[in-house]
Design a protein around this motif. Structure first.
Motif, PDB file in Angstrom:
ATOM      1  N   LEU A  64       0.982  -0.666   0.460  1.00 32.51           N
ATOM      2  CA  LEU A  64      -0.081  -0.265   0.146  1.00 32.51           C
ATOM      3  C   LEU A  64       0.569   1.568   0.154  1.00 32.51           C
ATOM      4  O   LEU A  64       1.394   1.514   0.792  1.00 32.51           O
ATOM      5  N   ALA A 121       0.512   5.080   0.130  1.00 30.93           N
ATOM      6  CA  ALA A 121      -0.269   7.097  -0.081  1.00 30.93           C
ATOM      7  C   ALA A 121       0.615   7.899  -0.203  1.00 30.93           C
ATOM      8  O   ALA A 121       1.638   8.314  -0.172  1.00 30.93           O
ATOM      9  N   LEU A 151      -5.817   5.725   7.788  1.00 31.06           N
ATOM     10  CA  LEU A 151      -6.200   5.017   7.117  1.00 31.06           C
ATOM     11  C   LEU A 151      -8.242   4.470   8.144  1.00 31.06           C
ATOM     12  O   LEU A 151      -8.771   3.318   6.112  1.00 31.06           O
ATOM     13  N   PRO A 162      -8.335   7.341   2.393  1.00 34.19           N
ATOM     14  CA  PRO A 162      -7.650   8.431   2.638  1.00 34.19           C
ATOM     15  C   PRO A 162      -7.671   9.471   3.667  1.00 34.19           C
ATOM     16  O   PRO A 162      -8.841  10.216   3.467  1.00 34.19           O
ATOM     17  N   HIS A 170      -3.453  12.461   3.592  1.00 34.05           N
ATOM     18  CA  HIS A 170      -3.237  11.279   2.332  1.00 34.05           C
ATOM     19  C   HIS A 170      -4.215  11.593   1.130  1.00 34.05           C
ATOM     20  O   HIS A 170      -5.778  12.221   1.681  1.00 34.05           O
ATOM     21  N   LEU A 172      -4.595   6.523  -1.834  1.00 35.26           N
ATOM     22  CA  LEU A 172      -3.860   5.597  -1.929  1.00 35.26           C
ATOM     23  C   LEU A 172      -3.508   4.416  -3.172  1.00 35.26           C
ATOM     24  O   LEU A 172      -4.792   4.891  -4.380  1.00 35.26           O
TER      25      LEU A 172
END
Length: 134
Positions: free
Chosen positions: A18, A20, A57, A93, A97, A100
């Motif tokens: 993952l 970000a 998240l 996000p 962020h 993602l």
């Protein structure tokens, strides 16, 4: 005086990592990182990472193994990274962020990683490749 610690998670699921994309601060916006944040007083690195991934998240996660090394972010601040397994939730996000992206090992260079994240990303990708061959 010891350095303050920023924790980050190499969140792996289904053979992917993952990434970000930062939305702030302005000097980091648009670049990609492993999600995480600052350790609070009294927290272990693992506890901080679980909290940060929940806040940023919206997921519950389990830190598995610390990736060897630590990387300076600025004077008095270092980055430590753990491999992480998702327990529940779909990453979104929520804080810091705006996007993602799940990356297969051969896609890891498709995003502009923050410089200090690159060594840990390389190690996480190496581990993903190794696991896919096992």
């Amino acid at each position: 005086m010891s350095d303050s610690v920023v924790v980050a998670g190499a969140v792996c699921d289904a053979g992917r990592l993952l990434a970000a994309r930062r939305s702030a601060p302005p000097e980091l916006a648009g670049r990609w990182e492993l999600p995480g944040g600052k350790r609070e007083p009294g927290e272990s690195g693992e506890q901080a990472l679980v909290r940060e991934l929940r806040e940023e998240l919206g997921v519950e996660a389990e830190p598995l193994e610390r990736i060897p090394g630590e990387w300076p972010l600025k004077p008095g601040l270092v980055l430590r990274v753990w491999t992480v397994r998702l327990l529940s939730g779909e990453p979104s996000p929520l804080e810091d962020h705006d996007e993602l992206r799940w990356l297969a090992p051969d896609e890891a260079d498709d995003v502009d990683w923050l410089d200090q994240d690159r060594p840990a990303v390389a190690e996480a990708v190496r581990r993903l490749r190794e696991a896919s061959r096992a």
